[in-house]
Motif scaffolding. Structure first.
Motif: not given
Length: 273
Positions: A55-57, A211-217, A228, A230
């Motif tokens: 994934t992008s994360a 980055a916060e956007r990746y923390r839930e992924m 997706s 992502e």
């Protein structure tokens, strides 16, 4: 149903298949790298995961690991790592380890991630650390990149008969970089390491910014939406063509559906024998 594989693709799969076959989870801890990956030496950061799918994360964490390693000075490399120990999960959790290795290799190359791939025969970090040290004696400093949920598990005494001895063994070989997850970040890690039982190991554990956007992924969530944004484009294309996460149902009144991924996997296994 006839499934065709290009000769170049088959040769690449055969190469990866041979490496994975050589990794015996019952043998002493061992590690190797995929062809084309830089030889481990100096400072290395190893990011173990299932990458199912990448994934992008994952890519963001590898990029942060590169930034960290670069600041250590001298020779350094970063690796995404997969373990042969988890291969038994393939019976219930697709895609196969072989496909994940091959797909990850394509994604890392296609995204210019500048990270190698390491393959391990054991699942515990203390064993993986030993395997890496044995296989690559030119490694000077070893860091494992883990998520916040994993560092909580590593330090939890419930998972040990006697906790401190295996932790001392782990930290004699490696240090840990911790990526934030959800609401757990720098403050929460500091509180965890400030506990009296964890203080002896605190100097070997540090936060890696993310980055916060990746923390839930998570990959499990991403599998529910395999197209997706992502998921890197190369991985989305592979999933769209092979359907590894779609297991057909067989209602009595309907014509049987073809499990494309199962058919493809069986055909590939026959060709690799």
């Amino acid at each position: 149903m006839k499934i065709l594989f290009a000769k170049q693709t088959l040769r690449t799969y055969q190469r990866a298949h041979n490496i994975l076959t050589s990794l015996d989870p019952a043998a002493n801890p061992y590690a190797c790298i995929s062809p084309g990956s830089a030889q481990p030496r100096g400072t290395i950061v190893v990011f173990p995961g299932s990458f199912n799918p990448p994934t992008s994360a994952h890519l963001a964490m590898l990029q942060q690991a590169r930034t960290f390693a670069r600041h250590q000075g001298g020779c350094w490399q970063v690796y995404a790592a997969l373990s042969k120990y988890s291969v038994d999960k393939e019976a219930v959790e697709r895609m196969t380890l072989l496909d994940r290795v091959m797909l990850l290799e394509r994604v890392l190359t296609g995204q210019g991630a500048h990270a190698g791939i390491m393959l391990l025969n054991r699942g515990l970090y203390v064993e993986q650390g030993l395997g890496i040290r044995v296989a690559f004696p030119r490694v000077r400093r070893l860091f494992f990149l883990v998520g916040f949920d994993k560092i909580v598990q590593i330090l939890d005494p419930r998972y040990y008969t006697e906790r401190d001895a295996p932790l001392r063994e782990l930290f004699s070989r490696a240090q840990l970089l911790v990526a934030p997850r959800g609401a757990n970040g720098e403050r929460e890690l500091a509180e965890l390491l400030a506990r009296p039982e964890n203080r002896p190991f605190a100097s070997s554990i540090r936060l890696l910014p993310l980055a916060e956007r990746y923390r839930e992924m998570s990959s499990s969530q991403i599998r529910q939406n395999a197209q997706s944004s992502e998921i890197p484009a190369l991985a989305r294309d592979f999933i769209w063509r092979t359907h590894p996460y779609n297991t057909p149902s067989y209602p009595a009144t309907a014509s049987p559906q073809i499990d494309l991924y199962a058919e493809r996997t069986r055909a590939l296994q026959e060709l690799l024998r």
